[in-house]
Design a protein around this motif. Structure first.
Motif, PDB file in Angstrom:
ATOM      1  N   ALA A   1       0.830  -1.206   0.000  1.00 20.16           N
ATOM      2  CA  ALA A   1       0.000   0.000   0.000  1.00 20.16           C
ATOM      3  C   ALA A   1       0.862   1.253   0.000  1.00 20.16           C
ATOM      4  O   ALA A   1       1.715   1.442   0.870  1.00 20.16           O
ATOM      5  N   ARG A   2       0.688   2.086  -1.013  1.00 21.67           N
ATOM      6  CA  ARG A   2       1.322   3.396  -1.141  1.00 21.67           C
ATOM      7  C   ARG A   2       2.835   3.355  -1.261  1.00 21.67           C
ATOM      8  O   ARG A   2       3.503   4.386  -1.140  1.00 21.67           O
ATOM      9  N   GLN A   3       3.408   2.177  -1.513  1.00 18.84           N
ATOM     10  CA  GLN A   3       4.862   2.109  -1.644  1.00 18.84           C
ATOM     11  C   GLN A   3       5.359   2.880  -2.868  1.00 18.84           C
ATOM     12  O   GLN A   3       6.503   3.347  -2.886  1.00 18.84           O
ATOM     13  N   LEU A   4       4.532   3.000  -3.892  1.00 21.95           N
ATOM     14  CA  LEU A   4       4.910   3.767  -5.081  1.00 21.95           C
ATOM     15  C   LEU A   4       3.936   4.917  -5.314  1.00 21.95           C
ATOM     16  O   LEU A   4       3.754   5.366  -6.448  1.00 21.95           O
ATOM     17  N   ALA A   5       3.323   5.391  -4.248  1.00 24.44           N
ATOM     18  CA  ALA A   5       2.326   6.453  -4.373  1.00 24.44           C
ATOM     19  C   ALA A   5       2.936   7.694  -5.021  1.00 24.44           C
ATOM     20  O   ALA A   5       4.013   8.157  -4.635  1.00 24.44           O
ATOM     21  N   GLY A   6       2.243   8.221  -6.031  1.00 22.02           N
ATOM     22  CA  GLY A   6       2.694   9.427  -6.707  1.00 22.02           C
ATOM     23  C   GLY A   6       3.820   9.209  -7.687  1.00 22.02           C
ATOM     24  O   GLY A   6       4.312  10.167  -8.290  1.00 22.02           O
ATOM     25  N   ARG A   7       4.248   7.978  -7.877  1.00 19.85           N
ATOM     26  CA  ARG A   7       5.342   7.683  -8.797  1.00 19.85           C
ATOM     27  C   ARG A   7       4.810   7.181 -10.127  1.00 19.85           C
ATOM     28  O   ARG A   7       3.880   6.379 -10.184  1.00 19.85           O
ATOM     29  N   GLY A   8       5.413   7.660 -11.188  1.00 21.24           N
ATOM     30  CA  GLY A   8       5.077   7.168 -12.509  1.00 21.24           C
ATOM     31  C   GLY A   8       6.004   6.017 -12.887  1.00 21.24           C
ATOM     32  O   GLY A   8       7.205   6.062 -12.622  1.00 21.24           O
ATOM     33  N   VAL A   9       5.437   4.990 -13.488  1.00 24.24           N
ATOM     34  CA  VAL A   9       6.225   3.831 -13.915  1.00 24.24           C
ATOM     35  C   VAL A   9       5.939   3.564 -15.387  1.00 24.24           C
ATOM     36  O   VAL A   9       4.776   3.437 -15.791  1.00 24.24           O
ATOM     37  N   ALA A  10       6.984   3.498 -16.189  1.00 24.91           N
ATOM     38  CA  ALA A  10       6.856   3.103 -17.589  1.00 24.91           C
ATOM     39  C   ALA A  10       7.128   1.609 -17.690  1.00 24.91           C
ATOM     40  O   ALA A  10       8.103   1.109 -17.126  1.00 24.91           O
ATOM     41  N   VAL A  11       6.262   0.887 -18.376  1.00 29.82           N
ATOM     42  CA  VAL A  11       6.407  -0.562 -18.522  1.00 29.82           C
ATOM     43  C   VAL A  11       6.830  -0.873 -19.948  1.00 29.82           C
ATOM     44  O   VAL A  11       6.162  -0.469 -20.908  1.00 29.82           O
ATOM     45  N   VAL A  12       7.939  -1.575 -20.086  1.00 29.01           N
ATOM     46  CA  VAL A  12       8.484  -1.929 -21.397  1.00 29.01           C
ATOM     47  C   VAL A  12       8.467  -3.441 -21.523  1.00 29.01           C
ATOM     48  O   VAL A  12       9.054  -4.157 -20.704  1.00 29.01           O
ATOM     49  N   GLU A  13       7.788  -3.935 -22.545  1.00 25.09           N
ATOM     50  CA  GLU A  13       7.644  -5.375 -22.762  1.00 25.09           C
ATOM     51  C   GLU A  13       8.558  -5.812 -23.894  1.00 25.09           C
ATOM     52  O   GLU A  13       8.477  -5.304 -25.007  1.00 25.09           O
TER      53      GLU A  13
END
Length: 334
Positions: free
Chosen positions: A78-90
């Motif tokens: 819970a909220r460990q990455l709150a407010g963070r943007g993550v780009a996912v590359v496959e």
């Protein structure tokens, strides 16, 4: 000339041998052979049943572990990455269902998955025409990048740098609720770069294309099993492209994690390539059990660790150094 008596003696010998064989086979020898075969069948049956029991127990244990991981994940992440943007590359060969499940876990941890990009086979194709197309695309992009590549940078480095600069940044996006207002801070240079890569058939951008949202600060790269039919030359060029991509994503943002199933850590797989590079694996984290709920938790925790400057190689493969990243302190909901 051999006389008739020689033939008679030979025939009599053959028939005597057959008769003795039949008598022995139907008598004492038959009993010994039959008993031996029966004992072997009984032993093999016992071993098969034992292996089946061990398999069933292992499957039950795995199911219990997965159920436990799914139960604790909401509270743990819970909220460990709150407010963070993550780009996912496959990467090519990755299991899209594992990517989907990872995206759900990232969102549950409070992250905004700002973009999801799939690298196409053309990014790694060793055919002469494909190599020339990539060279032309890299030349066209080199002058459009905010951070120009080094003069001696190769095609793979330029393309990796272009994609990384389009997807991630070291500065967190100043957006409270990106999903509610995706047009805040659109990045026109990112739109141009992604459009060029897409038109060249190198990437497929599934989200965040129009408009392009603010760039992420973290990158999750998902790989799969190595191609068993790939030649040594193809493996070498693919490994070089993977290395360039991971290095650029990590350098352009606040951190990067490469994740995949156990097969990705096998010889020739992307995780094996990462872990064979001492310098790169000290900066980019790797997770080799993304096919399980525990692995997807590990991926989130590894991204969280990247924000603190840490990195590690996690999972169950022999090349992993730890089972999971360090558990962070609980995040207050207030």
């Amino acid at each position: 000339m051999i006389d008739f008596r020689y033939h008679v003696v030979s025939l009599v010998s053959v028939f005597l041998a057959l008769a003795v064989g039949i008598v022995l086979g139907a008598g004492p020898l038959n009993e010994g052979i039959s008993t031996g075969i029966t004992d072997q069948v009984r032993q093999l049956t016992t071993e098969k049943n034992a292996l089946r029991t061990e398999r069933d127990e292992a499957l039950a244990t795995t199911e219990q572990q997965d159920a436990w991981a799914e139960a604790v994940a909401p509270a743990l992440l819970a909220r460990q990455l709150a407010g963070r943007g993550v780009a996912v590359v496959e990467l090519p060969g990755a299991d899209s269902s594992q990517v989907d499940a990872s995206v759900e876990q990232l969102q549950a941890a409070g992250a905004n998955v700002s973009s999801r990009v799939t690298l196409q086979d053309a990014w790694f194709d060793g055919a002469r025409s494909a190599v020339e197309d990539r060279r032309e695309t890299a030349a066209a992009l080199a002058g459009q990048l905010p951070l120009a590549p080094a003069p001696d940078a190769g095609t793979e480095d330029v393309l990796a740098s272009a994609l990384a600069q389009a997807l991630v940044s070291t500065e967190p996006a100043p957006v409270e609720n990106p999903s509610e207002n995706p047009e805040q801070n659109p990045d026109e240079s990112a739109r141009t770069v992604l459009g060029t890569l897409s038109e060249a058939g190198l990437v497929d951008v599934q989200d965040g294309t129009d408009p392009v949202p603010a760039r992420a600060t973290l990158a999750l790269v998902v790989g799969g099993a190595p191609d068993p039919d790939a030649t040594d030359a193809v493996r070498g060029s693919t490994a070089q492209a993977w290395t360039a991509l991971l290095r650029e994503l990590d350098g352009a943002g606040a951190g990067a994690v490469l994740a995949g199933p156990p097969e990705a850590a096998a010889d020739g797989g992307p995780l094996a390539v990462l872990r064979a590079d001492a310098d790169l694996s000290a900066a980019v984290s790797g997770v080799d059990d993304l096919d399980s709920p525990i692995g997807r938790i590990n991926a989130v925790l590894a991204l969280r660790q990247q924000l603190t400057g840490g990195a590690g190689q996690y999972g169950s493969a022999d090349s992993a150094t730890d089972v999971s990243p360090p558990l962070p302190a609980p995040v207050s909901a207030t």
